[in-house]
Scaffold this motif. Structure first.
Motif, PDB file in Angstrom:
ATOM      1  N   ASN A 130      65.799  51.707  35.987  1.00  0.00           N
ATOM      2  CA  ASN A 130      64.584  52.540  36.083  1.00  0.00           C
ATOM      3  C   ASN A 130      63.654  52.320  34.891  1.00  0.00           C
ATOM      4  N   LEU A 131      63.264  51.069  34.696  1.00  0.00           N
ATOM      5  CA  LEU A 131      62.370  50.712  33.597  1.00  0.00           C
ATOM      6  C   LEU A 131      60.935  50.696  34.109  1.00  0.00           C
ATOM      7  N   VAL A 132      60.070  51.461  33.474  1.00  0.00           N
ATOM      8  CA  VAL A 132      58.686  51.583  33.935  1.00  0.00           C
ATOM      9  C   VAL A 132      57.758  51.384  32.742  1.00  0.00           C
ATOM     10  N   ASP A 133      56.774  50.496  32.895  1.00  0.00           N
ATOM     11  CA  ASP A 133      55.746  50.330  31.874  1.00  0.00           C
ATOM     12  C   ASP A 133      54.785  51.511  31.925  1.00  0.00           C
ATOM     13  N   VAL A 134      54.185  51.835  30.791  1.00  0.00           N
ATOM     14  CA  VAL A 134      53.231  52.939  30.732  1.00  0.00           C
ATOM     15  C   VAL A 134      51.931  52.436  30.109  1.00  0.00           C
ATOM     16  N   ARG A 135      50.852  53.118  30.435  1.00  0.00           N
ATOM     17  CA  ARG A 135      49.513  52.754  29.947  1.00  0.00           C
ATOM     18  C   ARG A 135      48.877  53.945  29.238  1.00  0.00           C
ATOM     19  N   TYR A 136      48.301  53.673  28.105  1.00  0.00           N
ATOM     20  CA  TYR A 136      47.562  54.693  27.360  1.00  0.00           C
ATOM     21  C   TYR A 136      46.342  54.032  26.734  1.00  0.00           C
ATOM     22  N   LEU A 137      45.431  54.867  26.239  1.00  0.00           N
ATOM     23  CA  LEU A 137      44.268  54.388  25.491  1.00  0.00           C
ATOM     24  C   LEU A 137      44.511  54.585  24.004  1.00  0.00           C
ATOM     25  N   ALA A 138      44.040  53.636  23.212  1.00  0.00           N
ATOM     26  CA  ALA A 138      44.227  53.720  21.768  1.00  0.00           C
ATOM     27  C   ALA A 138      43.279  54.740  21.150  1.00  0.00           C
ATOM     28  N   ASN A 139      43.748  55.320  20.039  1.00  0.00           N
ATOM     29  CA  ASN A 139      42.905  56.176  19.193  1.00  0.00           C
ATOM     30  C   ASN A 139      42.370  57.398  19.937  1.00  0.00           C
ATOM     31  N   GLN A 140      43.170  57.942  20.858  1.00  0.00           N
ATOM     32  CA  GLN A 140      42.780  59.138  21.602  1.00  0.00           C
ATOM     33  C   GLN A 140      43.677  60.327  21.277  1.00  0.00           C
ATOM     34  N   ASN A 141      44.456  60.213  20.186  1.00  0.00           N
ATOM     35  CA  ASN A 141      45.444  61.245  19.834  1.00  0.00           C
ATOM     36  C   ASN A 141      46.410  61.484  20.987  1.00  0.00           C
ATOM     37  N   GLN A 142      46.754  60.413  21.691  1.00  0.00           N
ATOM     38  CA  GLN A 142      47.680  60.531  22.802  1.00  0.00           C
ATOM     39  C   GLN A 142      49.099  60.219  22.332  1.00  0.00           C
ATOM     40  N   VAL A 143      50.064  60.956  22.895  1.00  0.00           N
ATOM     41  CA  VAL A 143      51.477  60.717  22.607  1.00  0.00           C
ATOM     42  C   VAL A 143      52.049  59.908  23.766  1.00  0.00           C
ATOM     43  N   ALA A 144      52.437  58.666  23.477  1.00  0.00           N
ATOM     44  CA  ALA A 144      53.008  57.804  24.512  1.00  0.00           C
ATOM     45  C   ALA A 144      54.485  58.105  24.656  1.00  0.00           C
ATOM     46  N   LYS A 145      54.954  58.145  25.883  1.00  0.00           N
ATOM     47  CA  LYS A 145      56.366  58.387  26.152  1.00  0.00           C
ATOM     48  C   LYS A 145      56.915  57.225  26.967  1.00  0.00           C
ATOM     49  N   LEU A 146      57.838  56.475  26.350  1.00  0.00           N
ATOM     50  CA  LEU A 146      58.545  55.388  27.009  1.00  0.00           C
ATOM     51  C   LEU A 146      59.950  55.871  27.323  1.00  0.00           C
ATOM     52  N   ASP A 169      36.305  58.952  18.834  1.00  0.00           N
ATOM     53  CA  ASP A 169      36.936  58.249  19.953  1.00  0.00           C
ATOM     54  C   ASP A 169      35.986  58.113  21.131  1.00  0.00           C
ATOM     55  N   CYS A 170      35.107  59.095  21.302  1.00  0.00           N
ATOM     56  CA  CYS A 170      34.221  59.086  22.472  1.00  0.00           C
ATOM     57  C   CYS A 170      32.866  58.445  22.189  1.00  0.00           C
ATOM     58  N   LEU A 171      32.565  58.156  20.941  1.00  0.00           N
ATOM     59  CA  LEU A 171      31.282  57.517  20.641  1.00  0.00           C
ATOM     60  C   LEU A 171      31.096  56.216  21.414  1.00  0.00           C
ATOM     61  N   PRO A 172      32.082  55.280  21.377  1.00  0.00           N
ATOM     62  CA  PRO A 172      31.865  54.020  22.115  1.00  0.00           C
ATOM     63  C   PRO A 172      31.954  54.168  23.620  1.00  0.00           C
ATOM     64  N   LYS A 173      32.436  55.293  24.118  1.00  0.00           N
ATOM     65  CA  LYS A 173      32.593  55.476  25.562  1.00  0.00           C
ATOM     66  C   LYS A 173      31.374  56.171  26.175  1.00  0.00           C
ATOM     67  N   LEU A 174      30.833  57.149  25.464  1.00  0.00           N
ATOM     68  CA  LEU A 174      29.704  57.913  26.012  1.00  0.00           C
ATOM     69  C   LEU A 174      28.362  57.445  25.472  1.00  0.00           C
ATOM     70  N   CYS A 175      28.316  57.125  24.204  1.00  0.00           N
ATOM     71  CA  CYS A 175      27.032  56.903  23.531  1.00  0.00           C
ATOM     72  C   CYS A 175      26.673  55.429  23.518  1.00  0.00           C
ATOM     73  N   THR A 176      26.428  54.863  24.684  1.00  0.00           N
ATOM     74  CA  THR A 176      26.037  53.475  24.815  1.00  0.00           C
ATOM     75  C   THR A 176      24.719  53.391  25.566  1.00  0.00           C
ATOM     76  N   ALA A 177      23.991  52.308  25.312  1.00  0.00           N
ATOM     77  CA  ALA A 177      22.680  52.165  25.925  1.00  0.00           C
ATOM     78  C   ALA A 177      22.755  51.860  27.409  1.00  0.00           C
ATOM     79  N   ASP A 178      23.895  51.336  27.877  1.00  0.00           N
ATOM     80  CA  ASP A 178      24.005  50.951  29.281  1.00  0.00           C
ATOM     81  C   ASP A 178      24.998  51.806  30.046  1.00  0.00           C
ATOM     82  N   ILE A 179      25.230  53.026  29.622  1.00  0.00           N
ATOM     83  CA  ILE A 179      26.230  53.861  30.300  1.00  0.00           C
ATOM     84  C   ILE A 179      25.827  54.148  31.739  1.00  0.00           C
ATOM     85  N   MET A 180      24.522  54.231  32.033  1.00  0.00           N
ATOM     86  CA  MET A 180      24.111  54.523  33.404  1.00  0.00           C
ATOM     87  C   MET A 180      24.288  53.315  34.307  1.00  0.00           C
ATOM     88  N   ALA A 181      24.332  52.133  33.722  1.00  0.00           N
ATOM     89  CA  ALA A 181      24.564  50.930  34.521  1.00  0.00           C
ATOM     90  C   ALA A 181      26.036  50.615  34.653  1.00  0.00           C
TER      91      ALA A 181
END
Length: 1659
Positions: free
Chosen positions: A1140-1156, A366-378
């Motif tokens: 009391n309807l509220v949209d929620v935001r999560y990231l995909a493929n992070q083993n996150q449990v979304a609660k609506l 999950d973190c490969l495309p987020k951390l291991c990029t050639a332009d992460i410092m930019a």
């Protein structure tokens, strides 16, 4: 050499023998000019030269020494600033310089000269009004003394007096005294500054200007003698420059910075050491080394300390230097740098290298495309780095290319705190990394340079150990290394030093090692440019004794197949099969083979003889499915592939015969001697003597995850091997084969080994276990591992921080390990023990301090946030560009820049991550590495701060709180200092806190408030916000107070009958229980919406409705006059309504449990969830994720929570919650959104809404008299006193009401404040139907309350949305615009639609605030639908939007759903489907089918509209077909429903499909042979299955196809079968039995194939 030339030239000048003249024809025709102009003007400086010829003309800025042009070419980056004009109306050579948009920085001297003869020149002077004034000329003073510098330069004693002009002898001849020291005089006198400006102001000739700039003239001649006459002026300028000119930039460095589309260099520097405060900017000069003239950049900011110059070329040298510029001149040039820009790898290759490195080091997928990029410092994203922080340490070495770039970083002026990043070391988050974040481009450039010039760590490291030595080999990576260093020591001896071995090339021999000992080593490669980082540690184990290599096995006699079969106890009746001649002849006796089926495996293992005959089989065209037979061994089992390989037995037998003479036998007794966390010790014995020799052995090994990947191999001549450098707690599989020049043996039996989690010497003791007896755990996740062994073994494997614990079965002697963040729940279970594993928590990286502290304005913040004195002015003045000057305090300056305002909404709209939002509201955050990354969003902060300062209010001031009694307090405050006047009217939000989770808010327009209902003897905290139409301030300082003791001690409560919520139209009784010792309560009454509705303790209500739901207060007054209240919330069951309807935001493929979640009023008894517009139940979506809903009851509503395990891309969608009870159902729609940052969209702040009641009334053309009443500040008493004057205005009541409500529904407030029910309709913006009712008089007395509600909520309730609706095939598409007024305050929308066929019951759905469209389904033909939308929040709702009326015409059917196949029978298939949602308009269905992959026309079948199951017949067996379904109605067809993929019709199951074999042209013998092979194959399959079942000891039903029988075939008589086996047919099998069964379907049998089936029982 330089000094010799100078001395010779001066001698010639003195002798008068050097006469250098300028050609009489080359002449400057332009006179100098001096102009004074205003800013923004344009100036033209002329330069005309006579007889120029081929020479070049140069324009130069004498202030900073930059060349503006050469002939017509502009050299500076400000190409639009300058142009060269060449008029053609003269015979001479004009090169006029035009300067546009003159600014203060353009003030100075501009020289035009001939490149080859600087004496042909003219200098113009430009003075700019409002620019800094130049000082008046003066003389050098006694203070000017550079003697120390002259002594340091070893100046001759004769010239030293020149270094202190005031003490210079009058008769000193400077030319003779300083003949050898002129360059030293110039260096010390100019002191790194360019004094040309001053020299020109003193009218020195141009020929002397080189002396003023600190450079020796290119060629000395007698004209330079005139400069001696101006020596005093030159010295005066040198002294003046000490105070007015900056020195050169320091720590200048240049490094390449290349991307896929840009070739660039990055220049960094630091401010001058001399007079840095005088710098107004910098200029960089650069050129190709072989070019004659430098190009220059624009004037860079004084606060800028790095610059990236693009547009360069690869593989050529550039010369680079820079100067500092001030108001009165510039410095001399800095040190000159030579740089060659080298090509780099494409970004894709670099990124692939980084990804591979990160993956090897264990960075999660999950973190490969987020951390291991050639332009992460930019492109730094603090949110992603924070989420992946556990993997950051693993990725850091990969991001720097596993090289040490600290030398480059230090050379480019990075602080020491940043060098750890350049070295790829883990960052310590307790340090302030602000300086590093600012300089990320420099770090990136150094990494890029290092990848091209520094070698990477050695790769492909292998080690071959002995008992006391080891041989290490490796390969070079990247740039060529000139030195390798290997550091080794005994594993676990962390306190001992490494032993170092150096080498220039592989291999390295390690000696004097201990036998049977673990060693670890690491390597580094280096060259003249730097070094790599250390390679990963390699661990190896030495042998416990010296290993002697056995002699190769020598050939002996040929393999005797008969003897082998006898040794394996093959029965005598089967011995004839033990002959390769018999097998290879093709005349195999199948009858004997069937009788010997139990011994076939022994015979084949003897024939193969443990050799790998695969190569021969492959060249002989034996299929791969027979590979098992080609390398069969005694430990292998026959598979079902034997059936298909019967026809290849002769070929395989010939391969056996060939291999017996060439291939080696397999090793024997392959076993594991020892295994550790990093090594496995294997041993084996030589094969038995045979006709072939063994030269060496190959060990093959792989992990569980590498089964389908390339195996790793190691070869040896020994009979044992240690496989080193393995991973702890990993399962490995090992095989060994014998090898000679002809091939290999079959592998010895595979060994499975799980390495230990730690070596004995490295098991950590910082974690411990606690045991819970007779307990097991439950978990919803599968992150577990089974281990056999003792409790100690289980503790060893669980001694890692990732292991949460384990359960141990005392009976089975095994445990289950639970890994990572698995939620565990214990429960009693005898025979099991739960061991909980605990490790110390990671240290808190956050610095101690009050990080929630907020400051009231910039001045308060700057003086109290501990900013250094050097940066205090920058903070107070809002100098946001002071990032380099005040980098250690920059986060504090940024915090203060919010100036007491809350800019959070603006920052959120600009997609600033939540981690960084504290900066937007003036809240100091800990200076950790992660939070320092928030500084990359500084441009977005600045944009919000600059806009917000003009519009947002500052906090209220002078907040004072006074307690009246134990239950009442009063708060006072002063209005904000800014943006809260009559133009920007403010209201206030008062927050009353008893604890962190108990907060109540009140709103008011006054500057005081009375708060009641407090608890005696409790501590409260009060803070205030000021809010106007643009946003809010930050909270005022918190005021704490304690309420006094109350004299009342009353027990009061409410009892409800029935205790459960009563239904709509039902009844309820509330009873007030009140008691206090020694007191009477004679006055008890019930209050609803601030009105007394009943006296007495009992309140009974009948005919309940939705409007009766809410708070009921019982108020009791005792004989002392003390009033005590208790409030009871009455819930009522009615048609559910979602709130009391509220949209929620999560990231995909992070083993996150979304609660609506959906909240429902009306007390639904059942709540269901559906996904998407097609509203699929979430329970059916198990292919994507697992969903689970939960219902929670709150005192005032029901809440349904949908949990999605885990969020994937396909989970992002709309979700509909439907609540139902006996009165109907209601629904709400929420969204699960992707939390990836979206592109920043900059929008200007919306204009303040116009709420002018008078203008609204004027639009209705009311009479002038009535126009006076159009105000919210109306004096009702005055109106009542002049009834004659205003009586006519009653006719315009509906217009007054509409304008006053401003498109909003204020009924919530009116009801709460006790407005008469008849009058509440006025609060909605409409007039009651019966304006003649007597109840209208109540509205007059309630008018003040209604006006107060309008005034309070007009700023808080959203306006009406604008709705659009259109029919789109079978649905009505509804969309709406967000309200123009208070759109940001919308909590949800409510969409209503009402069909003309049901005029009394509109349908309704609630949607979250971000949803502005909806599809209305299940519509009907010729029905008119009225559609409207309201915007809702806690204060109220808008009026209904513009209603849209849509009449449904030409309604087409919807697409049928759930099309699938329920049965496949070769010649036919059974299709099933669900009807469309609007099935009422379906006349029929059209079924279409054709062979897949063809362009043939579809065959079509028509089915009735009541049919949802159909059998399609006359298909061809084993053929792919496409199937489609269309619903047809009177107005057209639906969209096409189709199967997801082509369908295989399967094998034929009808006896009619079997062809007659009697006329076959195949010879009878071959036909019989084929039949025998078929029967033999079938029986072999049955035998193999039975043998396997006997091994596994359980029953199972197996089916196989027989073309002579029907579709239902069963095999009975397997183990544990009850079938009677008395009838024996010679093989021990029962005869076939045929039973006929007819399958019945609810369809026409003429549409079916023959359904006869047969059951076959075999015993």
């Amino acid at each position: 050499m330089r000094m010799t030339s100078v001395k010779a030239a001066l001698s010639v000048i003195l002798a008068g023998h050097l006469l250098i003249g300028v050609s009489a024809e080359l002449k400057m025709l332009t006179d100098p000019t001096s102009l004074t102009l205003k800013k923004g003007s344009t100036v033209l400086f002329q330069c005309t030269i006579q007889d120029l010829g081929s020479k070049k003309v140069i324009w130069k800025n004498l202030i900073d020494g930059s060349k503006i042009s050469v002939n017509s070419e502009i050299l500076t980056q400000d190409k639009y600033k300058y142009t060269i004009e060449r008029p053609q109306d003269t015979q001479h050579f004009p090169f006029h310089l035009r300067i546009y948009d003159i600014q203060a920085r353009d003030q100075g001297h501009y020289q035009c000269f001939v490149d080859s003869d600087h004496t042909v020149s003219v200098t113009h002077t430009l003075t700019v009004e409002e620019a800094p004034t130049t000082p008046a000329p003066g003389s050098a003073t006694s203070d000017f003394n550079v003697t120390d510098c002259c002594l340091a330069q070893n100046m001759s004693s004769s010239c030293l007096p020149v270094c202190h002009p005031s003490s210079r002898p009058t008769d000193l001849n400077v030319v003779t005294a300083c003949a050898l020291d002129f360059d030293k005089v110039l260096k010390c006198g100019t002191d790194g500054r360019n004094h040309v400006g001053c020299c020109k102001r003193r009218n020195l000739p141009d020929i002397c200007l080189d002396f003023c700039s600190g450079t020796m003239p290119a060629s000395l001649n007698d004209k330079h003698l005139t400069c001696l006459q101006q020596l005093d002026d030159i010295l005066a300028c040198l002294e003046e420059g000490q105070d007015l000119l900056p020195g050169p930039p320091t720590s200048v460095s240049v490094v390449q910075s290349v991307t896929d589309d840009q070739t660039a260099m990055l220049v960094t520097w630091k401010p001058p050491n001399q007079n840095p405060q005088l710098v107004t900017g910098y200029k960089i000069f650069y050129k190709l080394t072989n070019d004659a003239h430098y190009k220059t950049t624009r004037l860079l900011s004084k606060d800028q300390l790095m610059y990236r110059q693009v547009g360069l070329q690869f593989n050529v040298q550039y010369s680079v230097y820079m100067v500092a510029v001030g108001d009165h001149g510039s410095s001399q040039r800095s040190e000159k740098f030579i740089i060659t820009v080298l090509p780099t790898s494409p970004k894709s290759e670099t990124e692939a290298d980084i990804r591979a490195c990160c993956s090897k080091k264990g960075v999660s997928d999950d973190c490969l495309p987020k951390l291991c990029t050639a332009d992460i410092m930019a492109n730094v994203n603090p949110v992603e780095i924070l989420r992946c922080y556990p993997d950051l340490e693993k990725a850091q070495q990969c991001l720097v290319g596993q090289r040490n770039h600290s030398a480059c970083c230090a050379r480019n002026g990075l602080p020491d705190v940043c060098l750890s990043i350049c070295e790829g070391k883990p960052t310590n988050l307790t340090l302030d990394y602000t300086a590093c974040v600012i300089r990320l481009p420099v770090i990136d450039a150094c990494v890029q340079e290092g990848r091209a010039t520094i070698p990477g760590p050695p790769i492909n490291i292998t080690v071959l150990p002995g008992a006391t030595e080891a041989m290490v080999t490796w390969a070079n990576e990247g740039a060529k290394a000139t030195k390798y260093v290997l550091m080794y020591r005994v594993l676990g001896m962390d306190s001992s030093s490494y032993i170092q071995v150096d080498a220039t090339e592989p291999p390295i021999q390690l000696t004097n090692l201990y036998p049977g000992t673990h060693y670890e080593f690491k390597m580094v490669a280096s060259n003249e440019n730097g070094s790599s980082l250390f390679s990963s540690k390699v661990v190896f184990l030495t042998y416990e004794r010296e290993i002697t290599t056995p002699a190769p096995t020598q050939p002996s006699g040929l393999h005797n197949l008969t003897v082998c079969c006898m040794d394996k106890s093959v029965s005598s009746k089967c011995m004839p099969l033990c002959s390769l001649d018999a097998i290879a002849s093709g005349s195999l006796d199948f009858s004997m083979a069937l009788n010997c089926i139990d011994e076939i495996a022994k015979i084949i293992s003897c024939a193969s003889d443990g050799r790998d005959h695969t190569a021969c089989c492959r060249t002989s065209l034996v299929p791969e499915t027979c590979d098992n037979l080609c390398r069969f061994s005694a430990h292998d089992e026959l598979s079902a592939d034997l059936i298909t390989c019967v026809q290849h037995t002769a070929t395989i037998a010939n391969c056996y015969r060939e291999g017996l003479t060439m291939l080696p036998r397999q090793p024997r007794n392959f076993t594991v001697v020892k295994y550790t966390a990093h090594a496995v010790y294997l041993s084996w014995r030589q094969p038995e003597a045979t006709s072939t020799r063994v030269e060496n052995y190959t060990v093959i090994y792989y992990t569980e995850d590498e089964r389908n990947k390339k195996w790793k191999t190691i070869s040896t001549k020994n009979l044992e091997m240690i496989v080193n450098n393995l991973q702890p707690s990993t399962v490995y599989y090992f095989e060994v084969v014998s090898v000679n020049e002809n091939g290999t043996s079959a592998p010895a039996p595979e060994l499975k080994v799980m390495t230990r989690p730690y070596d004995n010497i490295t098991i950590p003791d910082r974690c411990n276990f606690t045991m819970k007896n007779d307990s097991d755990v439950r978990t919803d996740l599968l992150m577990s591992r089974n281990i056999s062994g003792s409790v100690g073994d289980c503790k060893t494997f669980c001694s890692v921080p990732q292991c949460r614990g384990f359960t141990y079965s005392r009976q089975n002697q095994m445990c289950i390990l639970y890994m990572d963040k698995v939620p565990l729940q214990t429960y009693p279970r005898p025979g099991f023990d739960y061991y909980n594993h605990t490790c110390p928590l990671a240290p808190d990286n956050e610095r101690p301090g009050n990080w929630s502290l907020q400051f009231q304005n910039r001045t308060d913040c700057c003086h109290n946030i501990n900013i250094s004195s050097d940066c205090l002015d920058a903070c107070l003045n809002g100098d946001f560009q002071s990032v380099y000057k005040c980098e250690t305090d920059y986060n504090k300056i940024l915090t203060c820049a919010s100036d007491g305002r809350d800019h959070t909404p603006c920052c959120q709209n600009a997609n600033v991550p939540g981690q960084c939002l504290p900066f937007c509201r003036g809240q100091l955050v800990p200076t950790t590495g992660i939070n320092s990354l928030c500084l990359t969003y500084s441009p977005l902060y600045m944009r919000c701060f600059l806009n917000g300062t003009q519009y947002l209010p500052t906090p209220p001031v002078s907040v004072t709180v006074k307690a009246v009694n134990g239950t009442t307090m009063v708060a006072y405050w002063g209005p904000p200092a800014e943006n809260c006047d009559t133009t920007n009217q403010c209201h206030y939000v008062v927050s009353l806190n008893m604890s962190a989770n108990n907060r109540t808010q009140f709103r008011t327009k006054e500057t005081n408030i009375v708060l009641t209902g407090l608890t005696p003897k409790k501590t409260y905290m009060v803070s205030l916000l000021a809010i106007n139409q643009y946003g809010s301030s930050i909270p005022s300082p918190v005021v704490k107070f304690v309420t006094p003791v109350s004299t009342s001690d009353v027990d009061i409560s409410v009892t409800q009958k029935p205790f459960y919520p009563p239904p709509q139209n039902g009844e309820v009784e509330l009873f007030c229980n009140v008691y206090a010792a020694g007191r009477d309560f004679n006055f008890v009454y019930w209050i609803r919406n601030n009105k007394i509705i009943r006296k007495g303790r009992q309140l009974t209500m009948r005919g309940l409705s939705e409007k009766d739901e809410g708070n009921y207060t019982c108020s009791a007054k005792d004989d002392r006059g003390t009033v005590t209240n208790v409030t009871h919330y009455l819930r009522i069951i009615y048609k559910p309504k979602a709130v009391n309807l509220v949209d929620v935001r999560y990231l995909a493929n992070q083993n996150q449990v979304a609660k609506l979640q959906c909240d429902f009023m009306g007390y639904p008894t059942k709540i269901q969830w559906f996904k998407g517009e097609d509203k699929r139940p979430v329970e059916e979506l198990t292919d994507y994720f697992h969903a689970k809903s939960m219902l929670i009851s709150f005192p005032t509503f029901q809440r349904s929570v949908l949990s999605i395990y885990y969020v994937v891309d396909k989970a992002f969608d709309r979700y509909t919650c439907v609540g139902s009870n006996e009165f109907g159902n209601g629904s709400g729609v929420v969204q699960l959104k992707n939390d990836l940052p979206s592109p920043t969209v900059t929008t200007p702040p919306p204009p303040p809404p116009t709420r002018n009641v008078s203008a609204c009334c004027a639009n209705y053309e009311l009479p002038p008299v009535c126009q006076e009443l159009c105000t919210l500040d109306i004096d009702l008493d005055k109106v009542a006193a002049q009834s004659t004057k205003y009586g006519q205005c009653l006719a315009y009541l509906q217009f007054f009401t509409s304008c006053a409500s401003d498109g909003k529904d204020h009924s919530k407030c009116c009801q709460r404040e006790g407005v008469h029910p008849f009058c509440v309709k006025f609060c909605t913006g409409f007039v009651p139907d019966d304006t003649g009712s007597i109840y209208l008089m109540n509205c007059v007395s309630d008018a003040k309350i209604m006006l107060q509600c309008v005034q309070e909520n007009v700023e808080l309730i959203p306006g009406p949305p604008k709705v659009r609706a259109i029919q789109d095939k079978d649905v009505i598409d509804v969309s709406w615009d967000k309200p123009q007024d208070n759109a940001h305050r919308v909590e949800h929308y409510e969409l209503f639609w009402q069909g003309s066929d049901t005029p009394s019951s509109p349908q309704q759905v609630s949607l979250s605030r971000n949803i502005t469209d909806y599809k209305i389904k299940r519509i009907k033909e010729d029905v008119t639908y009225s559609i409207w939308v309201i915007a809702v929040n806690e204060k109220g709702s808008s009026q209904p939007s513009n209603k849209q009326n849509i009449t449904v015409k030409n309604l087409r059917p919807s697409k049928p759903t759930s099309l699938h196949v329920s049965e496949v029978n070769g010649e036919s298939v059974v299709l099933k489907w669900d009807p469309p949602e609007n099935h009422a308009v379906v006349d029929r269905y059209t079924i279409r089918y054709r062979k897949a992959g063809t362009s043939d026309d579809f065959m079509e079948i028509t089915a009735r509209n009541t049919v949802t199951t159909y059998v399609v017949t006359k298909l061809e067996p084993n053929t792919l077909y496409e199937f489609q379904l269309i619903a047809v109605g009177p107005n057209g067809k639906s969209e096409t429903a189709a199967l997801a993929s082509p369908l295989n019709s399967g094998p034929s199951t009808s006896p009619k499909r079997v062809k007659d074999q009697g006329n076959s042209a195949v010879p009878l013998g071959i036909g019989l042979t084929a039949l025998i092979i078929l029967l033999a194959g079938g029986l072999v399959a049955v035998y193999l299955y039975c043998r396997r079942k006997r091994k596994s000891n359980f029953g199972e039903t197996v089916s196989f196809e027989n073309p002579q029988y029907g579709s239902r075939i069963q095999i009975s008589g397997l183990p544990n079968s009850t079938y009677d086996s008395t009838s024996d047919e010679g093989f021990g099998y029962a005869p076939l039995r045929e039973d006929h069964d007819v399958e019945h379907r609810p369809t026409d049998k003429s549409n079916l194939r023959d359904d006869s089936t047969m059951d076959v029982a075999i015993t």
